[in-house]
Design a protein around this motif. Structure first.
Motif, mmCIF file in Angstrom:
data_model
loop_
_atom_site.group_PDB
_atom_site.id
_atom_site.type_symbol
_atom_site.label_atom_id
_atom_site.label_comp_id
_atom_site.label_asym_id
_atom_site.label_seq_id
_atom_site.Cartn_x
_atom_site.Cartn_y
_atom_site.Cartn_z
ATOM 1 N N GLN A 34 0.573 -0.903 0.051
ATOM 2 C CA GLN A 34 0.253 0.152 -0.225
ATOM 3 C C GLN A 34 0.604 1.077 0.123
ATOM 4 O OE1 GLN A 34 -3.343 -0.084 -0.266
ATOM 5 N NE2 GLN A 34 -3.643 -1.959 -0.521
ATOM 6 N N GLY A 35 2.462 1.224 -0.223
ATOM 7 C CA GLY A 35 2.793 2.039 0.496
ATOM 8 C C GLY A 35 3.119 2.611 1.530
ATOM 9 N N ALA A 36 3.488 1.991 1.760
ATOM 10 C CA ALA A 36 3.836 2.591 3.209
ATOM 11 C C ALA A 36 5.226 2.274 3.729
ATOM 12 C CB ALA A 36 3.071 1.226 4.444
ATOM 13 N N ASP A 37 6.147 3.702 4.274
ATOM 14 C CA ASP A 37 7.226 3.869 4.731
ATOM 15 C C ASP A 37 8.112 2.983 5.717
ATOM 16 O OD1 ASP A 37 6.508 5.521 6.405
ATOM 17 O OD2 ASP A 37 7.030 7.169 5.607
ATOM 18 N N LYS A 38 9.153 3.120 6.406
ATOM 19 C CA LYS A 38 9.865 1.924 7.860
ATOM 20 C C LYS A 38 8.552 3.531 8.537
ATOM 21 C CE LYS A 38 13.897 2.070 10.145
ATOM 22 N NZ LYS A 38 14.062 3.277 10.702
ATOM 23 N N ASP A 39 8.459 4.387 9.004
ATOM 24 C CA ASP A 39 7.797 4.861 10.178
ATOM 25 C C ASP A 39 6.497 4.308 10.107
ATOM 26 O OD1 ASP A 39 9.984 6.092 10.426
ATOM 27 O OD2 ASP A 39 9.246 7.938 9.522
ATOM 28 N N GLU A 40 5.631 3.932 8.990
ATOM 29 C CA GLU A 40 3.807 3.746 9.128
ATOM 30 C C GLU A 40 4.438 2.357 9.875
ATOM 31 O OE1 GLU A 40 3.455 4.424 5.309
ATOM 32 O OE2 GLU A 40 2.393 6.548 5.779
ATOM 33 N N ILE A 41 5.462 1.732 9.463
ATOM 34 C CA ILE A 41 4.968 0.115 9.816
ATOM 35 C C ILE A 41 5.250 -0.038 10.446
ATOM 36 C CG2 ILE A 41 6.930 -2.191 9.170
ATOM 37 C CD1 ILE A 41 6.577 -0.885 5.932
ATOM 38 N N GLU A 42 6.260 0.417 11.593
ATOM 39 C CA GLU A 42 6.820 0.327 12.702
ATOM 40 C C GLU A 42 5.852 1.517 13.882
ATOM 41 O OE1 GLU A 42 10.550 3.083 12.488
ATOM 42 O OE2 GLU A 42 11.324 1.375 12.184
ATOM 43 N N MET A 43 5.292 1.772 13.245
ATOM 44 C CA MET A 43 3.390 2.631 14.060
ATOM 45 C C MET A 43 2.885 1.354 14.319
ATOM 46 S SD MET A 43 2.611 6.373 13.880
ATOM 47 C CE MET A 43 0.380 6.220 15.550
ATOM 48 N N PHE A 44 2.865 1.047 12.728
ATOM 49 C CA PHE A 44 1.536 -0.134 12.935
ATOM 50 C C PHE A 44 1.910 -1.548 13.760
ATOM 51 C CE2 PHE A 44 -0.436 -3.436 10.803
ATOM 52 C CZ PHE A 44 -1.735 -3.548 11.433
ATOM 53 N N GLU A 45 3.234 -1.332 13.832
ATOM 54 C CA GLU A 45 3.607 -2.710 14.429
ATOM 55 C C GLU A 45 3.456 -2.255 16.436
ATOM 56 O OE1 GLU A 45 7.809 -3.624 13.874
ATOM 57 O OE2 GLU A 45 7.209 -4.512 11.816
ATOM 58 N N CYS A 46 3.165 -1.184 16.794
ATOM 59 C CA CYS A 46 3.253 -0.868 17.798
ATOM 60 C C CYS A 46 1.353 -0.564 17.891
ATOM 61 C CB CYS A 46 3.535 0.566 18.158
ATOM 62 S SG CYS A 46 5.597 1.129 18.367
ATOM 63 N N LEU A 47 0.854 -0.342 16.924
ATOM 64 C CA LEU A 47 -0.491 -0.304 17.597
ATOM 65 C C LEU A 47 -0.833 -2.237 17.759
ATOM 66 C CD1 LEU A 47 -1.435 2.158 15.106
ATOM 67 C CD2 LEU A 47 -1.701 2.745 17.207
ATOM 68 N N ALA A 48 -0.446 -2.679 16.716
ATOM 69 C CA ALA A 48 -0.790 -3.393 16.646
ATOM 70 C C ALA A 48 -0.526 -4.859 18.023
ATOM 71 C CB ALA A 48 -0.096 -4.655 15.699
ATOM 72 N N ASN A 49 0.744 -3.977 18.287
ATOM 73 C CA ASN A 49 1.056 -5.079 20.173
ATOM 74 C C ASN A 49 0.200 -4.310 20.968
ATOM 75 O OD1 ASN A 49 3.109 -6.615 19.210
ATOM 76 N ND2 ASN A 49 4.640 -5.701 18.643
ATOM 77 N N GLY A 50 -0.605 -3.146 21.328
ATOM 78 C CA GLY A 50 -1.508 -3.322 22.096
ATOM 79 C C GLY A 50 -0.461 -1.518 22.677
ATOM 80 N N ILE A 51 0.369 -1.494 22.297
ATOM 81 C CA ILE A 51 0.825 0.995 22.105
ATOM 82 C C ILE A 51 0.324 1.151 21.795
ATOM 83 C CG2 ILE A 51 2.805 2.005 22.518
ATOM 84 C CD1 ILE A 51 4.151 -1.070 22.400
ATOM 85 N N ASP A 83 8.255 7.451 22.720
ATOM 86 C CA ASP A 83 9.376 6.995 23.448
ATOM 87 C C ASP A 83 9.909 5.892 22.804
ATOM 88 O OD1 ASP A 83 9.091 9.265 25.542
ATOM 89 O OD2 ASP A 83 8.076 8.003 26.640
ATOM 90 N N LEU A 84 9.772 5.327 22.448
ATOM 91 C CA LEU A 84 9.339 3.232 21.945
ATOM 92 C C LEU A 84 10.500 3.612 20.468
ATOM 93 C CD1 LEU A 84 9.698 0.328 22.662
ATOM 94 C CD2 LEU A 84 7.158 0.276 21.190
ATOM 95 N N LEU A 85 9.676 4.324 19.537
ATOM 96 C CA LEU A 85 9.991 4.706 18.608
ATOM 97 C C LEU A 85 11.516 5.700 18.532
ATOM 98 C CD1 LEU A 85 7.967 4.364 16.379
ATOM 99 C CD2 LEU A 85 8.950 2.412 17.163
ATOM 100 N N ASP A 86 11.791 6.246 19.700
ATOM 101 C CA ASP A 86 12.290 7.483 19.488
ATOM 102 C C ASP A 86 12.886 8.906 18.677
ATOM 103 O OD1 ASP A 86 14.595 8.487 21.005
ATOM 104 O OD2 ASP A 86 16.043 7.516 19.741
ATOM 105 N N LYS A 87 11.428 9.185 19.081
ATOM 106 C CA LYS A 87 10.686 9.935 18.221
ATOM 107 C C LYS A 87 10.210 11.508 19.038
ATOM 108 C CE LYS A 87 10.040 6.939 13.725
ATOM 109 N NZ LYS A 87 12.001 7.176 13.586
ATOM 110 N N PRO A 88 10.588 12.502 18.148
ATOM 111 C CA PRO A 88 9.412 13.566 18.394
ATOM 112 C C PRO A 88 7.803 13.004 18.381
ATOM 113 C CG PRO A 88 11.765 14.444 17.511
ATOM 114 C CD PRO A 88 11.110 12.992 16.840
#
Length: 62
Positions: A4-21, A29-34
Motif C-alpha cells: 500500500q506504499g507504507a514507509d518504515k515509520d508507518e510500519i513501525e507505528m503500525f507494529e506498535c499499535l498491533a502490539n497494544g501500544i 518513547d519506544l521509537l525514539d521520535k518526537p
C-alpha cells in the motif's frame, strides 16, 4: 502494508499499535521520535486506512 506504499515509520507505528501500544507518548518513547512526528505518521496511516476501506467497498460491490 508495503504493498500500500507504507514507509518504515508507518510500519513501525503500525507494529506498535498491533502490539497494544496506542498512546502517542508511549510510541514516541519506544521509537525514539518526537511526538509531533508520531502525530504526522498517525494522520498518514488514517488516510491510508480510508483509501483501503474505499477500495475494499468497491471490491465488495463487484
Amino acid at each position: 502494508m508495503k504493498d500500500q506504499g507504507a514507509d518504515k515509520d508507518e510500519i513501525e507505528m503500525f507494529e506498535c499499535l498491533a502490539n497494544g501500544i496506542d498512546k502517542p507518548k508511549d510510541i514516541a518513547d519506544l521509537l525514539d521520535k518526537p511526538i509531533d512526528v508520531i502525530y504526522t505518521i498517525s494522520r498518514r496511516l488514517r488516510r491510508k486506512k480510508i483509501k483501503f476501506n474505499e477500495k475494499w467497498t468497491s471490491l465488495k460491490k463487484q
